[in-house]
Design a protein around this motif. Structure first.
Motif, PDB file in Angstrom:
ATOM      1  N   UNK A 109       0.831  -1.210   0.000  1.00  0.00           N
ATOM      2  CA  UNK A 109       0.000   0.000   0.000  1.00  0.00           C
ATOM      3  C   UNK A 109       0.859   1.250   0.000  1.00  0.00           C
ATOM      4  N   UNK A 110       0.396   2.232  -0.730  1.00  0.00           N
ATOM      5  CA  UNK A 110       1.026   3.551  -0.746  1.00  0.00           C
ATOM      6  C   UNK A 110      -0.105   4.580  -0.741  1.00  0.00           C
ATOM      7  N   UNK A 111      -0.102   5.466   0.261  1.00  0.00           N
ATOM      8  CA  UNK A 111      -1.166   6.443   0.367  1.00  0.00           C
ATOM      9  C   UNK A 111      -2.534   5.812   0.545  1.00  0.00           C
ATOM     10  N   UNK A 112      -2.551   4.647   1.185  1.00  0.00           N
ATOM     11  CA  UNK A 112      -3.818   3.951   1.401  1.00  0.00           C
ATOM     12  C   UNK A 112      -4.345   3.208   0.196  1.00  0.00           C
ATOM     13  N   UNK A 113      -3.628   3.279  -0.930  1.00  0.00           N
ATOM     14  CA  UNK A 113      -4.043   2.607  -2.158  1.00  0.00           C
ATOM     15  C   UNK A 113      -3.193   1.355  -2.355  1.00  0.00           C
ATOM     16  N   UNK A 159       8.268   7.276   6.068  1.00  0.00           N
ATOM     17  CA  UNK A 159       7.386   6.128   5.840  1.00  0.00           C
ATOM     18  C   UNK A 159       6.326   6.527   4.820  1.00  0.00           C
ATOM     19  N   UNK A 160       6.281   5.812   3.708  1.00  0.00           N
ATOM     20  CA  UNK A 160       5.371   6.174   2.621  1.00  0.00           C
ATOM     21  C   UNK A 160       4.341   5.090   2.314  1.00  0.00           C
ATOM     22  N   UNK A 161       4.431   3.960   2.998  1.00  0.00           N
ATOM     23  CA  UNK A 161       3.488   2.878   2.726  1.00  0.00           C
ATOM     24  C   UNK A 161       3.757   1.687   3.621  1.00  0.00           C
ATOM     25  N   UNK A 162       3.132   0.582   3.279  1.00  0.00           N
ATOM     26  CA  UNK A 162       3.281  -0.617   4.104  1.00  0.00           C
ATOM     27  C   UNK A 162       3.005  -1.867   3.288  1.00  0.00           C
TER      28      UNK A 162
END
Length: 350
Positions: free
Chosen positions: A11-15, A338-341
């Motif tokens: 995920x990046x930016x919730x997407x 931190x930009x995503x997960x």
């Protein structure tokens, strides 16, 4: 035993930016259990009956490949210590401690680095690679992440009088020993596996993912195997726990797990999204085998961490916290932000 699938989302930016498909097989054995049994199956919706392609476990089986080093008597004859045994079962970064352990192993067997047929590559560890560049040198075979495995096989050749030349060939006596041990652990016939060539030139065996899980379960609790083979597996797990940095390196998943969890848990990463291991407790062993179908290691690690956490392998707060972090990895950019997960998405049936 059937291997099934789960998803790993990035995920990046919730997407959801990327999705990896990961197959998992677990196998538990116990002396009173009458043999291997399926413990857990993970599947994505609609894939419960889908067949999973056979898997080359690659370096994920290096600890099993190191068994003949002890079983043959070579380790005892040459007086190999725990660090040398651990590096023979590992995929190292090419750091000074790794190069020293491989060089020492070879020297004790009466050989030099020139005997290695694994080839040369830039060390996997940035510090080691930078050091070579600063000194204006070139990577050597000792820096190859598989040099420990090769050194162990060469020691077996020296001990048993096998020829050094051609030791990587599938029909060489030392490779016949290694393949025989792998198939014995997995409970399959040698005639039923597919043989390819690994990146370092050693034969690579392909078999169903469930067979690799069974192989690690029997590695952890070698019920039904010879006493000599059983002792070899115990010594290897103890050696890796005693020198966790030698199986991989600083801050590497395999080494951190070995350092935090000791000989009860062993995990080993391989190329192309493979990861396997074993958890031993109360006279039973659970073998695990994971394959990210697109070859992404970043997908295999969080799945392994989440399964280990679910099995309750960690008792100390530090170990529990590490598995939690590893099962929910963060994406960090070059500025340290931190930009995503990365998250594991298990099917509802799991």
């Amino acid at each position: 035993m059937q291997s099934m699938r789960c998803a790993v989302e990035v995920l990046r930016g919730g997407v959801v930016e990327s999705v990896h498909t990961v197959s998992v097989a677990l196998c538990r054995i116990a002396p009173a259990g009458g043999g291997p049994e399926a413990l857990l199956r993970l599947a994505d919706s609609g894939a419960e009956s889908a067949e999973v392609p056979w898997v080359f476990a690659r370096s994920a089986v290096k600890p099993l490949q190191a068994v003949p080093l002890l079983e043959s008597g070579a380790a005892e004859r040459f007086g190999l210590d725990d660090a040398e045994l651990a590096v023979a079962a590992g995929s190292h970064l090419g750091d000074a401690i790794h190069v020293a352990a491989v060089r020492s192993l070879l020297a004790k067997a009466g050989l030099g680095p020139e005997a290695l047929a694994c080839g040369c590559h830039r060390p996997l560890g940035l510090a080691a690679a930078d050091a070579i560049a600063r000194e204006g040198g070139q990577p050597q075979a000792l820096h190859n992440n598989c040099s420990g495995k090769h050194a162990g096989m060469l020691a077996v050749c020296q001990h048993l009088g096998f020829p050094i030349a051609g030791y990587t060939a599938a029909d060489h006596p030392v490779q016949r020993m290694v393949s025989g041990a792998l198939c014995d652990f997995a409970g399959v016939q040698e005639s039923d596996v597919v043989i390819g060539v690994d990146g370092c030139g050693i034969p690579a065996l392909a078999m169903p993912l469930a067979a690799w899980a069974r192989a690690y379960a029997r590695f952890g609790l070698p019920s039904g195997l010879s006493p000599r083979r059983a002792l070899a597996t115990q010594r290897l797990r103890q050696a890796i726990a005693a020198h966790p940095l030698c199986i991989a390196g600083a801050q590497q998943f395999d080494s951190v797990v070995a350092e935090l969890l000791g000989p009860a848990v062993l995990v080993k990463t391989g190329a192309e999204g493979t990861l396997a291991g074993v958890f031993v407790e109360a006279e039973r062993a659970t073998g695990l085998a994971i394959k990210a179908h697109d070859g992404a290691g970043r997908a295999a690690r969080p799945v392994m961490a989440q399964i280990l956490a679910a099995l309750g392998v960690a008792k100390q707060p530090e170990a529990i916290a590490y598995l939690e972090r590893a099962s929910h990895e963060q994406l960090v950019n070059h500025a340290g932000t931190v930009v995503g997960s990365v998250r594991v998405v298990l099917p509802a049936s799991a």
